[in-house]
Write an enzyme that holds these catalytic residues in place. Sequence first.
Site, PDB file in Angstrom:
ATOM      1  N   ALA A 232       0.837  -1.204   0.000  1.00 27.12           N
ATOM      2  CA  ALA A 232       0.000   0.000   0.000  1.00 27.12           C
ATOM      3  C   ALA A 232       0.871   1.254   0.000  1.00 27.12           C
ATOM      4  CB  ALA A 232      -0.943  -0.034   1.197  1.00 27.12           C
ATOM      5  N   ARG A 233       1.208   1.742   1.173  1.00 27.69           N
ATOM      6  CA  ARG A 233       2.108   2.876   1.331  1.00 27.69           C
ATOM      7  C   ARG A 233       2.966   2.634   2.561  1.00 27.69           C
ATOM      8  NH1 ARG A 233       1.013   3.718  -3.147  1.00 27.69           N
ATOM      9  NH2 ARG A 233       0.322   5.655  -4.168  1.00 27.69           N
ATOM     10  N   ASP A 257       7.007  -3.752  -0.458  1.00 26.13           N
ATOM     11  CA  ASP A 257       7.105  -3.113  -1.767  1.00 26.13           C
ATOM     12  C   ASP A 257       7.118  -1.597  -1.634  1.00 26.13           C
ATOM     13  OD1 ASP A 257       7.118  -3.350  -4.687  1.00 26.13           O
ATOM     14  OD2 ASP A 257       5.132  -2.429  -4.604  1.00 26.13           O
ATOM     15  N   GLU A 262      11.742   6.351  -0.037  1.00 29.12           N
ATOM     16  CA  GLU A 262      11.994   5.626  -1.277  1.00 29.12           C
ATOM     17  C   GLU A 262      12.843   6.494  -2.201  1.00 29.12           C
ATOM     18  OE1 GLU A 262       8.231   4.444  -2.934  1.00 29.12           O
ATOM     19  OE2 GLU A 262       7.678   3.251  -1.185  1.00 29.12           O
ATOM     20  N   HIS A 281       8.893  -0.785  -5.088  1.00 30.75           N
ATOM     21  CA  HIS A 281       7.585  -0.220  -5.424  1.00 30.75           C
ATOM     22  C   HIS A 281       7.162  -0.654  -6.832  1.00 30.75           C
ATOM     23  CE1 HIS A 281       4.826   3.331  -4.140  1.00 30.75           C
ATOM     24  NE2 HIS A 281       4.147   2.459  -4.872  1.00 30.75           N
TER      25      HIS A 281
END
Length: 285
Positions: A232-233, A257, A262, A281
Amino acid sequence: MRNIVVVDGVPLSDDHLKRIDLLGNMRIHKHPPSNRDELIKRLADAHIILVSEVPLGRDILRASSHLRMVSLWSAGYDHVDVQTAGELGITVCHAPGCTTTAIAEHTIGVALYFLHRLGEADRHVRQGGYSWERFITPEFHSQVFGVIGLGNIGTRVAEYAKRLGAKILACTQTPSQERANRLGVMFVDLEALLQQSDIISINTELTPQTAGLIGSKEFGQMGRRPILINTARGEVVDQTALLEALRIGQIRAAGLDVLWDEPPDPRDPLLQMENVLFTPHCSSA
């Protein structure tokens, strides 16, 4: 004539390029801008922009005096100040559903990777071992699979996990018996999901209410040392609490992910944890 700018390397096919070219003068940037000034320069004369992940905050939007449309190559839009865009008359488009299947497949793949200890088995063989009996693992159909957030992506994750025989628990803002019957899931509150799940998939959107949703308290409620998967985040999970949960064994493993930062700082201690699988991601790719 409209000026159309591809801001940060949105992957477009030849057919996409031909169709966009008919709409106006197109300018393509294959890589993200290196700084704020470069971004503002790219947007200076743009009427329409295609964007993947570059943040578009209030100051950037206000500096883009010709901008009338932002087209996002993503389902999420939390990297755009949509309130300011609305005030300025800028239309923001996103693509809900476009990443649903890819993220669901990624999630199930990560779950199987950890459930069957594939990384450990690979290292065992590379180091000269060949003891199959060390890797007798539970089967997927015996697992309780918890899904946090049952929108398009969470629903597809639940569907795939159910096809493999798992029992599905779900936590969502809009539970109903009709949805439970239709999807074959059991709606529970967050605490019950954390206590009962062997695998947990985070699929909620990032909002002020979900930021830090999974922290020290929640890791302490995870009674079955689950595998945690976040597509998700990064901000939904307290990363410091996650590191501690991994270190003390509150969870077996994590598939990440998304991260707070990031790309991550190379010195981030989370990168040293062997029971974490990182992807850049790319679950939606």
